[in-house]
Every structure is written in C-alpha cells, then in structure tokens.
Enzyme design. Structure first.
Site, PDB file in Angstrom:
ATOM      1  N   CYS A 177       0.903  -1.138  -0.100  1.00 41.95           N
ATOM      2  CA  CYS A 177      -0.070  -0.051   0.009  1.00 41.95           C
ATOM      3  C   CYS A 177       0.852   1.300   0.025  1.00 41.95           C
ATOM      4  O   CYS A 177       0.401   2.498  -0.332  1.00 41.95           O
ATOM      5  CB  CYS A 177      -0.847   0.159   1.370  1.00 41.95           C
ATOM      6  SG  CYS A 177      -2.000  -1.154   1.318  1.00 41.95           S
ATOM      7  N   HIS A 203      -3.422   7.353   2.099  1.00 40.94           N
ATOM      8  CA  HIS A 203      -3.824   6.001   1.783  1.00 40.94           C
ATOM      9  C   HIS A 203      -5.455   5.676   2.098  1.00 40.94           C
ATOM     10  O   HIS A 203      -5.589   5.933   3.164  1.00 40.94           O
ATOM     11  CB  HIS A 203      -3.000   4.983   2.384  1.00 40.94           C
ATOM     12  CG  HIS A 203      -3.264   3.543   2.103  1.00 40.94           C
ATOM     13  ND1 HIS A 203      -3.564   3.185   0.762  1.00 40.94           N
ATOM     14  CD2 HIS A 203      -3.494   2.578   2.572  1.00 40.94           C
ATOM     15  CE1 HIS A 203      -4.034   2.055   0.851  1.00 40.94           C
ATOM     16  NE2 HIS A 203      -3.893   1.482   1.799  1.00 40.94           N
ATOM     17  N   ASN A 253      -9.821   0.045  -0.716  1.00 42.35           N
ATOM     18  CA  ASN A 253      -8.448   0.072  -0.728  1.00 42.35           C
ATOM     19  C   ASN A 253      -7.759  -0.284  -1.878  1.00 42.35           C
ATOM     20  O   ASN A 253      -7.952  -1.740  -2.129  1.00 42.35           O
ATOM     21  CB  ASN A 253      -7.976  -0.620   0.602  1.00 42.35           C
ATOM     22  CG  ASN A 253      -6.633  -0.796   0.740  1.00 42.35           C
ATOM     23  OD1 ASN A 253      -5.655  -0.272  -0.239  1.00 42.35           O
ATOM     24  ND2 ASN A 253      -6.180  -1.220   2.036  1.00 42.35           N
TER      25      ASN A 253
HETATM   26  N1  ACO Z   1     -18.857  -8.600   7.581  1.00 41.51           N
HETATM   27  C1  ACO Z   1     -19.518  -8.722   9.076  1.00 41.51           C
HETATM   28  N2  ACO Z   1     -18.828  -9.222  10.085  1.00 41.51           N
HETATM   29  C2  ACO Z   1     -17.284  -9.109   9.823  1.00 41.51           C
HETATM   30  C3  ACO Z   1     -16.639  -8.897   8.796  1.00 41.51           C
HETATM   31  C4  ACO Z   1     -17.635  -8.714   7.539  1.00 41.51           C
HETATM   32  N3  ACO Z   1     -16.833  -8.346   6.390  1.00 41.51           N
HETATM   33  N4  ACO Z   1     -15.250  -8.950   8.875  1.00 41.51           N
HETATM   34  C5  ACO Z   1     -15.152  -9.410   9.931  1.00 41.51           C
HETATM   35  N5  ACO Z   1     -16.263  -9.570  10.976  1.00 41.51           N
HETATM   36  C6  ACO Z   1     -16.723  -9.743  12.059  1.00 41.51           C
HETATM   37  C7  ACO Z   1     -15.425 -10.585  12.730  1.00 41.51           C
HETATM   38  O1  ACO Z   1     -15.599 -12.128  12.557  1.00 41.51           O
HETATM   39  C8  ACO Z   1     -15.480 -10.132  14.077  1.00 41.51           C
HETATM   40  O2  ACO Z   1     -16.579 -11.196  14.793  1.00 41.51           O
HETATM   41  P1  ACO Z   1     -16.400 -11.833  16.178  1.00 41.51           P
HETATM   42  O3  ACO Z   1     -16.154 -10.563  17.207  1.00 41.51           O
HETATM   43  O4  ACO Z   1     -17.862 -12.659  16.258  1.00 41.51           O
HETATM   44  O5  ACO Z   1     -15.258 -12.442  16.256  1.00 41.51           O
HETATM   45  C9  ACO Z   1     -16.264  -9.003  14.304  1.00 41.51           C
HETATM   46  O6  ACO Z   1     -16.797  -8.662  12.824  1.00 41.51           O
HETATM   47  C10 ACO Z   1     -15.280  -7.765  14.686  1.00 41.51           C
HETATM   48  O7  ACO Z   1     -13.982  -8.198  13.887  1.00 41.51           O
HETATM   49  P2  ACO Z   1     -12.703  -7.181  14.146  1.00 41.51           P
HETATM   50  O8  ACO Z   1     -11.930  -7.614  12.771  1.00 41.51           O
HETATM   51  O9  ACO Z   1     -12.273  -7.053  15.413  1.00 41.51           O
HETATM   52  O10 ACO Z   1     -13.242  -5.833  13.693  1.00 41.51           O
HETATM   53  P3  ACO Z   1     -12.539  -4.260  13.593  1.00 41.51           P
HETATM   54  O11 ACO Z   1     -13.556  -3.437  14.189  1.00 41.51           O
HETATM   55  O12 ACO Z   1     -11.286  -4.358  13.912  1.00 41.51           O
HETATM   56  O13 ACO Z   1     -12.693  -3.980  11.929  1.00 41.51           O
HETATM   57  C11 ACO Z   1     -11.210  -4.058  10.141  1.00 41.51           C
HETATM   58  C12 ACO Z   1     -12.185  -4.753  11.004  1.00 41.51           C
HETATM   59  C13 ACO Z   1     -12.464  -3.323   9.182  1.00 41.51           C
HETATM   60  C14 ACO Z   1     -10.647  -4.876   9.126  1.00 41.51           C
HETATM   61  C15 ACO Z   1     -10.422  -2.968  10.940  1.00 41.51           C
HETATM   62  O14 ACO Z   1      -9.620  -3.718  11.700  1.00 41.51           O
HETATM   63  C16 ACO Z   1      -9.414  -2.440   9.895  1.00 41.51           C
HETATM   64  O15 ACO Z   1      -9.718  -1.686   8.994  1.00 41.51           O
HETATM   65  N6  ACO Z   1      -8.023  -2.635  10.108  1.00 41.51           N
HETATM   66  C17 ACO Z   1      -6.993  -2.013   9.290  1.00 41.51           C
HETATM   67  C18 ACO Z   1      -6.710  -3.120   8.226  1.00 41.51           C
HETATM   68  C19 ACO Z   1      -6.613  -2.497   7.044  1.00 41.51           C
HETATM   69  O16 ACO Z   1      -7.224  -1.475   6.535  1.00 41.51           O
HETATM   70  N7  ACO Z   1      -5.764  -3.088   6.106  1.00 41.51           N
HETATM   71  C20 ACO Z   1      -5.637  -2.686   4.729  1.00 41.51           C
HETATM   72  C21 ACO Z   1      -4.082  -2.762   4.223  1.00 41.51           C
HETATM   73  S1  ACO Z   1      -3.025  -2.178   5.444  1.00 41.51           S
HETATM   74  C22 ACO Z   1      -3.540  -0.500   5.162  1.00 41.51           C
HETATM   75  O17 ACO Z   1      -3.669  -0.115   4.029  1.00 41.51           O
HETATM   76  C23 ACO Z   1      -3.546   0.283   6.227  1.00 41.51           C
END
Ligand code: ACO
Length: 322
Positions: free
Chosen positions: A113, A249, A279
């Site tokens: 990224c 980003h 993204n």
């Molecule tokens: N739909 C519904 N539920 C989902 C989904 C989905 N698409 N994906 C995950 N869940 C569930 C999980 O299973 C979890 O369930 P549980 O609590 O029963 O176990 C729950 O949602 C919460 O999951 P988390 O991963 O804790 O949710 P969070 O609030 O952290 O959000 C996310 C997840 C959006 C991925 C966030 O952590 C994030 O944006 N992280 C940054 C990662 C990123 O952006 N990566 C891209 C590359 S790096 C970069 O570019 C910065």
C-alpha cells in the site's frame, strides 16, 4: 536547486462496480457492517482478462495528457504494484512498450500500500539529481486477484485501479521532501504467505491469498501515521497549519480520520475516496490526488501531505507544493 514538480495526474478505475449489496450475496456480511467499520460503499473490480498493465496504461495516458508530455520524451518509468501481470518482465516494461517510450529505464517497485509513495520518492531522486528530466510514476493494482472471495474479513476491503503522475524538473517546488520506512518484523500481520520461491504449492492450487490481522494492523497504522506526519512537518520546518490538503492512503475512514485529527485538519481538507474505491493499495494515493485535482479542490500552490501505510510493514510520506 532543482525540484521534481507534479506536471500532471491521471487515474483509471475498471468499469465493473461491486457494491456492498453485491457482497451481501457472496459472503456473510452486511452493508451496515462494512460502512460503519471502513466507510466503504463500493469498489471497482477488473474484468476477466483486464490486467494491472491495462489499468496502468489508462492512468498513465491521462497523466501524460494533463502534463502535455509526449510519452516518447519520457526519461523514466517507475511503477508500484503488488499484483504485476507476470513474474517478469516488470509491468513497468510492459507499460513502456505500450506507450512507445523505448529506451528509458523502467522498473517496478514493491511496497504494497506504500508502493506509490516509494515510487514517487525514487523518481524524485532521479529528477532532483539531473539523472532524468521527467518521470512517469504509476501505482496500479488488480488486488481482486489475490483476495479469497470466501473470506469476509478481507474481500470486502479492497478494489482495483490505477493512478499516475508525471514529474518534471523545475527550479520552483515541487516535491519538498519524502520519508520512507519499513519494519519487516510485522510481515505476518498482513501478507500473502506464498509466492514463486516459497510455498509455491499454494499458488499452484489457487489458495495464495491476502491474510490479515485487521485489528493489529489498525493499531500500528494509526500510531505510525501519526509519527510520520510529525516527522514530515518537522523536517521542513512547517506546522500543521501550513498543510492545505491531506491525501492519505485509502484503507479505512477511521484510520484517515485519526490522521486528520492528529493534524487538526477538518475533514473538508482531507481527500477521501475509500467510500467509492475501497483500498486499491498502491493506486490509492495517486487516484485520490487525481480526483481532487480534476474536481478543482487542489489548486496550484497548495501544500499537499501524502501518506501511506501497508504490508511489510512499510510506510511513507511526501510533502508537495502542487
Ligand atoms: N462482515 C461482517 N462481520 C465481519 C466482517 C464482515 N465483512 N469481517 C469481520 N467480521 C466480524 C469478525 O468475525 C468479528 O466477529 P467476532 O467478534 O464474532 O469474532 C467482528 O466482525 C469484529 O472483527 P474485528 O476484526 O475485530 O473488527 P474491527 O472493528 O477491527 O474492523 C477492520 C475490522 C475493518 C479490518 C479493521 O480492523 C481495519 O480496518 N483494520 C485495518 C486493516 C487495513 O486497513 N488493512 C488494509 C491494508 S493495510 C492498510 O492499508 C492500512
């Protein structure tokens, strides 16, 4: 001295759009979950047979047109991608052939990224030192090809696209500074744990996909981007109030908002495309730049702060007098 000035920008998104409603029919997710956690409403996905080089070519042609530069006059092509068309030759060489720019150096850069910021920093050095009078810098991805479309925790987050800028040597600024970092100790928080030289069986069997520990990535990203924003301003003897536009980003609107807060910048001064593009990895920063240049928000003379964070981990920034 000599600066590398952004003479033109371009962007391209594949025609096919995948909405959150479409994803609801593919995996156990909801529009509400995706929007509240990430800000994403839709993403563009390359058609079968449409490749990273195809997207890169469209974005590059638009940037060259905006800069009024004949591609035959290019001195350098640097292309950032995590999803090259082939193992080799590089996508940059493919692009060079299509543009009819034979002879100039052309190579790919891989920093996931952060790829575009890395590519911009490299090209800027060539222009600044007089090794090139101009450069085409592209970020292009077909990230959809490395997603597991059965894994709801990753497949909802990414999209395909390409963005490009043309740099030209100028006595007026220009790119003021670039800042690049990496920390390989975090590799397993965000990766495709297979490739040509390791775990190739996964590639052959079609199960070499993006794996991510989202919550951990989120925490490190917010902390790290806060630090690099400070570093960038300090290096230039500038303050938060000097920044006209943040071009972050586009991974997640909550990460973007955290960086804007750190800069005391109202969201009206932040270019946000994650809602429409998701993204797009290395394409996200140049795509966002192009959108805001073409809709007239970003004007000549504005001070732009670009930043990115991604797999590696890698992170970087560029401060630009547009
Ligand atoms: N739909 C519904 N539920 C989902 C989904 C989905 N698409 N994906 C995950 N869940 C569930 C999980 O299973 C979890 O369930 P549980 O609590 O029963 O176990 C729950 O949602 C919460 O999951 P988390 O991963 O804790 O949710 P969070 O609030 O952290 O959000 C996310 C997840 C959006 C991925 C966030 O952590 C994030 O944006 N992280 C940054 C990662 C990123 O952006 N990566 C891209 C590359 S790096 C970069 O570019 C910065």
């Amino acid at each position: 001295g000599t600066y590398a000035r952004i003479a033109g920008t371009g962007g391209y998104l594949p025609e096919k759009v995948l909405t959150n409603a479409d994803l609801e029919r593919m995996v156990d997710t909801s529009d509400e979950w995706i929007r509240t956690r990430t800000g994403i409403r839709k993403r563009h996905i390359a058609a079968d047979g449409e490749t990273t080089a195809d997207l890169a070519e469209q974005a590059a042609r638009r940037a060259l047109e905006a800069a009024a530069l004949d591609p035959r006059g290019l001195d350098l092509i640097v292309l950032a991608t995590t999803t090259p068309d082939r193992v080799f030759p590089s996508t940059a060489c493919q692009l060079q052939r299509r543009l009819g720019a034979a002879g100039c150096p052309a190579f790919d850069v891989q920093a996931v990224c952060t790829g575009f910021v890395y590519a911009l920093a490299v090209a800027e050095k060539f222009v600044r030192t007089g090794s090139a009078r101009n450069a085409l810098v592209v970020g292009a991805e077909t990230f959809s090809r490395i997603l597991d479309w059965h894994d709801r925790s990753t497949c909802v987050l990414f999209g395909d696209g390409a963005g490009a800028v043309v740099l030209v040597a100028d006595s007026a600024p220009g790119i003021l500074s670039t800042h690049l970092h990496a920390d390989g100790r975090y590799e397993e928080l965000l990766w495709v744990p297979a490739g040509v030289s390791t775990n190739y069986a996964a590639v052959r069997e079609g199960r070499a996909y993006v794996e991510m520990r989202g919550r951990d990535v989120f925490k490190v990203a917010v902390r790290t981007l806060g630090r690099i924003v400070d570093e960038t301003l300090e290096a230039n003897g500038l303050t938060k109030a000097d920044v006209d536009w943040l071009i972050p980003h586009q991974a997640n609107h909550r990460i973007i908002e955290a960086t804007a807060r750190k800069l005391d910048l109202p969201m009206e001064r932040v270019v946000v495309t994650v809602d429409e593009h998701a993204n797009t990895s290395a394409a996200s920063v140049p795509l966002a730049l192009d959108v805001a240049v073409r809709d007239g928000r970003i004007r000549r003379g504005d001070l732009l702060l670009m930043e990115a964070f991604g797999g590696g981990f890698t992170w970087g920034s560029a401060l630009v007098r547009y």
